[in-house]
Design an enzyme around this catalytic site. Sequence first.
Site, PDB file in Angstrom:
ATOM      1  N   ASN A  34      -7.531   5.156   8.763  1.00 37.23           N
ATOM      2  CA  ASN A  34      -7.093   3.704   7.883  1.00 37.23           C
ATOM      3  C   ASN A  34      -6.886   4.251   6.602  1.00 37.23           C
ATOM      4  OD1 ASN A  34      -6.109   1.103   8.017  1.00 37.23           O
ATOM      5  ND2 ASN A  34      -8.032   0.570   6.949  1.00 37.23           N
ATOM      6  N   LYS A  35      -6.429   3.011   5.732  1.00 39.51           N
ATOM      7  CA  LYS A  35      -6.004   3.622   4.268  1.00 39.51           C
ATOM      8  C   LYS A  35      -7.203   3.933   3.621  1.00 39.51           C
ATOM      9  CE  LYS A  35      -3.247   3.020   2.794  1.00 39.51           C
ATOM     10  NZ  LYS A  35      -2.371   4.256   2.445  1.00 39.51           N
TER      11      LYS A  35
ATOM     12  N   ASP B 180      -4.703   2.982  11.465  1.00 35.00           N
ATOM     13  CA  ASP B 180      -3.582   3.801  11.756  1.00 35.00           C
ATOM     14  C   ASP B 180      -3.404   4.401  12.893  1.00 35.00           C
ATOM     15  OD1 ASP B 180      -3.846   3.009   8.687  1.00 35.00           O
ATOM     16  OD2 ASP B 180      -1.562   3.452   9.253  1.00 35.00           O
TER      17      ASP B 180
ATOM     18  N   ARG C  37       5.537  -1.017   5.253  1.00 38.11           N
ATOM     19  CA  ARG C  37       4.369  -0.137   5.708  1.00 38.11           C
ATOM     20  C   ARG C  37       3.337  -1.019   6.508  1.00 38.11           C
ATOM     21  NH1 ARG C  37       1.273  -3.688   4.449  1.00 38.11           N
ATOM     22  NH2 ARG C  37      -0.265  -2.333   4.545  1.00 38.11           N
ATOM     23  N   GLY C  38       2.460  -0.314   7.046  1.00 38.66           N
ATOM     24  CA  GLY C  38       1.492  -0.863   7.750  1.00 38.66           C
ATOM     25  C   GLY C  38       2.067  -0.306   9.138  1.00 38.66           C
ATOM     26  N   ALA C  39       0.820   0.235  10.080  1.00 44.78           N
ATOM     27  CA  ALA C  39       1.054   0.887  11.336  1.00 44.78           C
ATOM     28  C   ALA C  39       1.975   0.330  12.285  1.00 44.78           C
ATOM     29  CB  ALA C  39      -0.155   1.171  12.103  1.00 44.78           C
TER      30      ALA C  39
ATOM     31  N   GLN D 100      -2.274  -2.226  -1.954  1.00 43.99           N
ATOM     32  CA  GLN D 100      -1.786  -3.262  -1.027  1.00 43.99           C
ATOM     33  C   GLN D 100      -2.577  -4.303  -0.814  1.00 43.99           C
ATOM     34  OE1 GLN D 100      -2.228   0.270  -0.794  1.00 43.99           O
ATOM     35  NE2 GLN D 100      -1.026   1.370   0.754  1.00 43.99           N
TER      36      GLN D 100
END
Length: 349
Positions: A248-249, A238, A45-47, A197
């Site tokens: 973003n998150k 993101d 995960r993570g853009a 996360q």
Amino acid sequence: MIKPVWLDGDKVIFVDQLRLPVEESLVECRDYQSVATAIKTMVVRGAPAIGISAAYGLYLASKEAAELSKDHDDFRRFMDEAADHLAKSRPTAVNLFWAIKRMLAKYEEVASQDFATIVSVLQKEALDIAAEDEKMNYSIGEFGHDLILPGSGVLTHCNAGALATGGYGTALGVIRAAYEKNKDIHVFVDETRPFLQGARLTAWELKQDNIPFTLITDNMAGYFMKQGRIQAVVVGADRIAANGDVANKIGTYSVAILAKEHGIPFYVAAPVSTLDLSIASGDEIVIEERDAAEVTSWAGIPTAPEGTQAAHPAFDVTPNRYITAIVTDRGVIHPPYQTGLQRIVKEDA
Ligand code: MRU
């Protein structure tokens, strides 16, 4: 340096981010479908890491296409299907679509050549995407550490570290660079409900590097800001729209508002591959809705009564007015973002 994903011959290898920090284990994928599943289930995960993974997935697809295709039309059909499948894995991070587009553009350049050439060109392109991303993060760190004053408490949300990128990290790239410059910083890590996360991944990374940190639950951020313990916020992104709105998150928006209220600078760190100048504002960003079970339970253990209705938007959009600056691999952009962002994408890499 920690890496979330790499190529080992015919296999794409992932650090299993679902099992960290309890277990450091790997997941092997031999076809693009399992790479897409790894993205969807958040093994990776993570853009930027999602983008790199999709690029490796398309390389695996080209290998399979080379084995199974009768002719170039067959090969193309196979590649289109694979690109489509990978693109459906997660909707919000633009790096996924950016990487797929870049791989398909490279494929177009060599599509009429023999299969072995196509496969080797796509392998190199995927490896380049990963290596360039890591390099960009070091540049983000170089540009960004100047924004962090010595002795600062720095709050970050989610994980925008090595595990979310080709290495080093975006927000954690800035934090790592500030730490490496002996700025005597202390990191406040939001745990980042519901997927944790921050607690599971950012804390794990900072511990590996001996960077001092304190883990806090998301609802403690305002308390520590009011106490004067936090001098800067740095988060990843993101997708960044043309006007500088940032997806973003989930929870990032709340942190940005808290930072504004307390007069604390709020920085976003991201490579140019996270910019989506085709959309005017954050209103056009598709927000992923994940399974509500991720909110009502943890590791299979219920955290709410059975049958509880829950919501799980995985991201939110922070309007540009809350953002002090955007740190990119090509420099720090200050408001108004429209012109600054246009200018850096036009620059040659
Ligand atoms: O759902 P995730 O874990 O993929 O969300 C990750 C984030 O929101 C990160 O902050 C973002 O992708 C930037 S990673 C450099």
